[in-house]
Structures are given as structure tokens and as C-alpha cells.
Design a protein around this motif. Sequence first.
Motif, PDB file in Angstrom:
ATOM      1  N   PHE A 163      -2.325   9.518   1.971  1.00 45.79           N
ATOM      2  CA  PHE A 163      -3.635   8.937   1.695  1.00 45.79           C
ATOM      3  C   PHE A 163      -4.507   8.876   2.939  1.00 45.79           C
ATOM      4  N   SER A 164      -3.894   8.743   4.104  1.00 44.12           N
ATOM      5  CA  SER A 164      -4.677   8.761   5.337  1.00 44.12           C
ATOM      6  C   SER A 164      -5.332  10.120   5.538  1.00 44.12           C
ATOM      7  N   GLU A 165      -4.686  11.162   5.026  1.00 44.15           N
ATOM      8  CA  GLU A 165      -5.244  12.510   5.128  1.00 44.15           C
ATOM      9  C   GLU A 165      -6.559  12.624   4.361  1.00 44.15           C
ATOM     10  N   VAL A 166      -6.634  11.949   3.221  1.00 45.60           N
ATOM     11  CA  VAL A 166      -7.857  11.979   2.416  1.00 45.60           C
ATOM     12  C   VAL A 166      -8.984  11.256   3.133  1.00 45.60           C
ATOM     13  N   VAL A 167      -8.673  10.125   3.730  1.00 43.13           N
ATOM     14  CA  VAL A 167      -9.694   9.380   4.461  1.00 43.13           C
ATOM     15  C   VAL A 167     -10.229  10.219   5.617  1.00 43.13           C
ATOM     16  N   GLU A 168      -9.372  10.996   6.259  1.00 44.55           N
ATOM     17  CA  GLU A 168      -9.791  11.857   7.369  1.00 44.55           C
ATOM     18  C   GLU A 168     -10.804  12.905   6.919  1.00 44.55           C
ATOM     19  N   SER A 169     -10.735  13.302   5.658  1.00 44.80           N
ATOM     20  CA  SER A 169     -11.589  14.379   5.168  1.00 44.80           C
ATOM     21  C   SER A 169     -12.986  13.901   4.787  1.00 44.80           C
ATOM     22  N   VAL A 170     -13.213  12.581   4.836  1.00 43.07           N
ATOM     23  CA  VAL A 170     -14.532  12.045   4.490  1.00 43.07           C
ATOM     24  C   VAL A 170     -15.563  12.535   5.504  1.00 43.07           C
ATOM     25  N   TYR A 171     -16.689  13.025   5.025  1.00 49.03           N
ATOM     26  CA  TYR A 171     -17.737  13.513   5.927  1.00 49.03           C
ATOM     27  C   TYR A 171     -18.341  12.342   6.696  1.00 49.03           C
ATOM     28  N   CYS A 172     -18.564  12.534   7.987  1.00 51.08           N
ATOM     29  CA  CYS A 172     -19.151  11.508   8.842  1.00 51.08           C
ATOM     30  C   CYS A 172     -20.429  12.057   9.459  1.00 51.08           C
ATOM     31  N   VAL A 189      -9.339   6.595  -3.437  1.00 49.69           N
ATOM     32  CA  VAL A 189      -8.648   7.451  -2.467  1.00 49.69           C
ATOM     33  C   VAL A 189      -7.345   7.993  -3.069  1.00 49.69           C
ATOM     34  N   MET A 190      -6.637   7.134  -3.794  1.00 47.19           N
ATOM     35  CA  MET A 190      -5.400   7.570  -4.444  1.00 47.19           C
ATOM     36  C   MET A 190      -5.681   8.679  -5.457  1.00 47.19           C
ATOM     37  N   ALA A 191      -6.764   8.530  -6.230  1.00 44.88           N
ATOM     38  CA  ALA A 191      -7.118   9.536  -7.238  1.00 44.88           C
ATOM     39  C   ALA A 191      -7.513  10.852  -6.576  1.00 44.88           C
ATOM     40  N   ILE A 192      -8.275  10.775  -5.500  1.00 43.61           N
ATOM     41  CA  ILE A 192      -8.680  11.985  -4.777  1.00 43.61           C
ATOM     42  C   ILE A 192      -7.463  12.689  -4.188  1.00 43.61           C
ATOM     43  N   ALA A 193      -6.528  11.901  -3.671  1.00 41.83           N
ATOM     44  CA  ALA A 193      -5.305  12.484  -3.106  1.00 41.83           C
ATOM     45  C   ALA A 193      -4.478  13.169  -4.189  1.00 41.83           C
ATOM     46  N   ALA A 194      -4.425  12.562  -5.378  1.00 45.01           N
ATOM     47  CA  ALA A 194      -3.699  13.169  -6.490  1.00 45.01           C
ATOM     48  C   ALA A 194      -4.325  14.505  -6.868  1.00 45.01           C
ATOM     49  N   ASP A 195      -5.637  14.540  -6.904  1.00 39.83           N
ATOM     50  CA  ASP A 195      -6.360  15.774  -7.218  1.00 39.83           C
ATOM     51  C   ASP A 195      -6.042  16.858  -6.182  1.00 39.83           C
ATOM     52  N   LYS A 196      -6.046  16.473  -4.918  1.00 47.15           N
ATOM     53  CA  LYS A 196      -5.751  17.416  -3.831  1.00 47.15           C
ATOM     54  C   LYS A 196      -4.314  17.912  -3.916  1.00 47.15           C
ATOM     55  N   SER A 197      -3.393  17.013  -4.260  1.00 46.38           N
ATOM     56  CA  SER A 197      -1.986  17.378  -4.378  1.00 46.38           C
ATOM     57  C   SER A 197      -1.779  18.403  -5.489  1.00 46.38           C
ATOM     58  N   ALA A 198      -2.410  18.162  -6.640  1.00 46.26           N
ATOM     59  CA  ALA A 198      -2.262  19.089  -7.764  1.00 46.26           C
ATOM     60  C   ALA A 198      -2.853  20.455  -7.433  1.00 46.26           C
ATOM     61  N   LYS A 199      -3.941  20.450  -6.708  1.00 50.93           N
ATOM     62  CA  LYS A 199      -4.610  21.705  -6.342  1.00 50.93           C
ATOM     63  C   LYS A 199      -3.787  22.505  -5.343  1.00 50.93           C
ATOM     64  N   GLU A 200      -3.206  21.796  -4.357  1.00 55.51           N
ATOM     65  CA  GLU A 200      -2.511  22.478  -3.264  1.00 55.51           C
ATOM     66  C   GLU A 200      -0.996  22.497  -3.430  1.00 55.51           C
ATOM     67  N   ASP A 201      -0.499  21.871  -4.494  1.00 52.35           N
ATOM     68  CA  ASP A 201       0.934  21.892  -4.824  1.00 52.35           C
ATOM     69  C   ASP A 201       1.788  21.368  -3.675  1.00 52.35           C
ATOM     70  N   ARG A 202       1.469  20.158  -3.200  1.00 51.05           N
ATOM     71  CA  ARG A 202       2.227  19.569  -2.099  1.00 51.05           C
ATOM     72  C   ARG A 202       2.015  18.059  -2.070  1.00 51.05           C
ATOM     73  N   TRP A 203       2.861  17.369  -1.300  1.00 49.45           N
ATOM     74  CA  TRP A 203       2.670  15.949  -1.047  1.00 49.45           C
ATOM     75  C   TRP A 203       1.413  15.769  -0.198  1.00 49.45           C
ATOM     76  N   VAL A 204       0.619  14.758  -0.518  1.00 48.92           N
ATOM     77  CA  VAL A 204      -0.592  14.453   0.239  1.00 48.92           C
ATOM     78  C   VAL A 204      -0.566  12.984   0.646  1.00 48.92           C
ATOM     79  N   ASP A 208       0.819  -1.207   0.000  1.00 43.28           N
ATOM     80  CA  ASP A 208       0.000   0.000   0.000  1.00 43.28           C
ATOM     81  C   ASP A 208       0.857   1.263   0.000  1.00 43.28           C
ATOM     82  N   PRO A 209       0.453   2.268  -0.780  1.00 39.20           N
ATOM     83  CA  PRO A 209       1.238   3.505  -0.897  1.00 39.20           C
ATOM     84  C   PRO A 209       1.109   4.389   0.330  1.00 39.20           C
ATOM     85  N   ILE A 210       2.012   5.356   0.418  1.00 36.93           N
ATOM     86  CA  ILE A 210       2.059   6.254   1.573  1.00 36.93           C
ATOM     87  C   ILE A 210       1.537   7.644   1.229  1.00 36.93           C
ATOM     88  N   GLU A 211       2.074   8.225   0.168  1.00 36.16           N
ATOM     89  CA  GLU A 211       1.695   9.585  -0.199  1.00 36.16           C
ATOM     90  C   GLU A 211       1.924   9.808  -1.684  1.00 36.16           C
TER      91      GLU A 211
END
Length: 265
Positions: free
Chosen positions: A222-231, A205-220, A75-78
Motif C-alpha cells: 500500500f505504501s507503493e500506491v501512495v508513492e505513485s500519487v502525483y505531487c 488506497v487499498m482499492a487502488i492497490a487491488a486494481d494495480k495488483s490485478a493488472k500487474e499480477d503481483r503483490w502490491v 493496518d494492512p501491508i500488501e
Amino acid sequence: AGVKIMIGLQRRFDPNFKRVKDAVLEKEVGDTIMIKLCSRDPSPPPFEYVKGGGGIFNDMAVHDLDMSRFLAGQDPIEILAVGSCHIDKSIEVLEGSEAFDTAACIVRYPGGVTAQIDVCRQSSYGYDQRAEVLGTKGMIATDNVYPNTAKLYKNDFTGNADLPFDFFLSRYNEAYVSETIAFCESLVKDKPVPITGEDGLVALVMAIAADKSAKEDRWVSFSEVVESVYCASPTECNLLSQSDLFPEGFRPASNAEELLVSDAK
């Protein structure tokens, strides 16, 4: 519920990619150092397809992101991703990565292994979808798939007589057949499906993280993306984020209840 679910990530059944996976498993090239993947379509899709499709990382690169995980065997990290528009300028009015027709990613895996991915919505010479794994004892790589093996030899050209396949059903015909057979066998013989819902979820999740990385210009991560899921509630959030649906490295370290606290005033 007792219902089998299998995700249609058909490239895992392609004999070319599968041969690379076999080489990794058998250590034919030693321990993996680096993975390279490219995915370039023959022509860009219509504007209506791109609009609302979730962007190039979700509607295209998701297959390559999954393939990197498949070949890495862990499994990937970031991820770090960038995107741009070179082919269809009409999509530049769209939001986020929907405005990209070209993108690249670096995915970091445990042990210092990296996967480099590039995608583009246009390739004038047909489908260009190849994989390469560099190991400590060698390298294995795939070529594109052609309608035939004929070669043309002239005083101004030497090479394949025809271009690679230019339609995905032709390019992945064998993979689709093998994929369908595998699913049917899992039903008839009550065997586990080869590509699970977890595999599809992780790829998303990997695709969403890639989208977030491109938008924010930084390493993201994958656990960070899971944290952002609405509960909807702390209980539901905990069940989702800490469940076996996600690999351990994808699970947020935060307390589930804390994820419900909004910064907005």
C-alpha cells in the motif's frame, strides 16, 4: 477548517458485522488467524454505472477491504488480487478492472493474519454478504439478512421461506439509521466521528492497490500506491505522503522530491 467529515462506510454499523468486531475485541475466539468476507450483489448494475466507475475494487470491494481492516484492527501491508468476467460480457470492452464482474483478494496484515475477500456482481439468491473470523480459540461468522425468520419444510425442501433481502437499502436499513445517528451525535455533542476521512482514504488506497495488483499480477504494497500519487511540488508531496492522513505503514520510504522525477524521456 473545523469541519467534521465522516465517511459513509455503513457496514461498520451493521449489527451482524459489529457483533463479529465485538468478538474480536473481547478475544472471544482468541487471537485472529484469518478473516473471510464475501460480497455478492443480487444483479449486475447497468453498463453506464460500471463505465467510469473505477472498477470493481473501487465501486464494490472497497467496502469489504475496509471491513477487513475494521475487523483486523490494524493496518494492512500488501494485497494480491485477481478478476474476471462471468456475468455481463458487455463490460469486457472496458478498461482495467471495469471489465471484471467477479474478483478476489488476499490482504496481508501484521503477524501473519490474512483476509480473503471475494466479490461478484450477481447472486441469484439475493444479497450474499457475510463475514467470518477464525481465531486461536474458535470462530465467529455472520449469516445473510432475511425479511423474516420463517422456515419452510417440505419433502423436497427445508430452509428459509424467503430469499435474503435483494435491495441494499433494505439490507442495510438499520446500519444507515445508526450511521446517521452517530454523525448527528458527533455534531450536536461535538464528539469525534466514528469513521474518519483517514478511514476513507485508506480504503481507497487499498482499492487502488487491488486494481494495480490485478493488472500487474503481483503483490502490491500500500505504501507503493501512495508513492505513485502525483505531487505538484516537493513540498506538497512531502506534506501528503508523510502526513498523519496515512497510517505509518502506508507512508513511502522514498524522498518526496525523488517522486517527482519522471522516467519518461
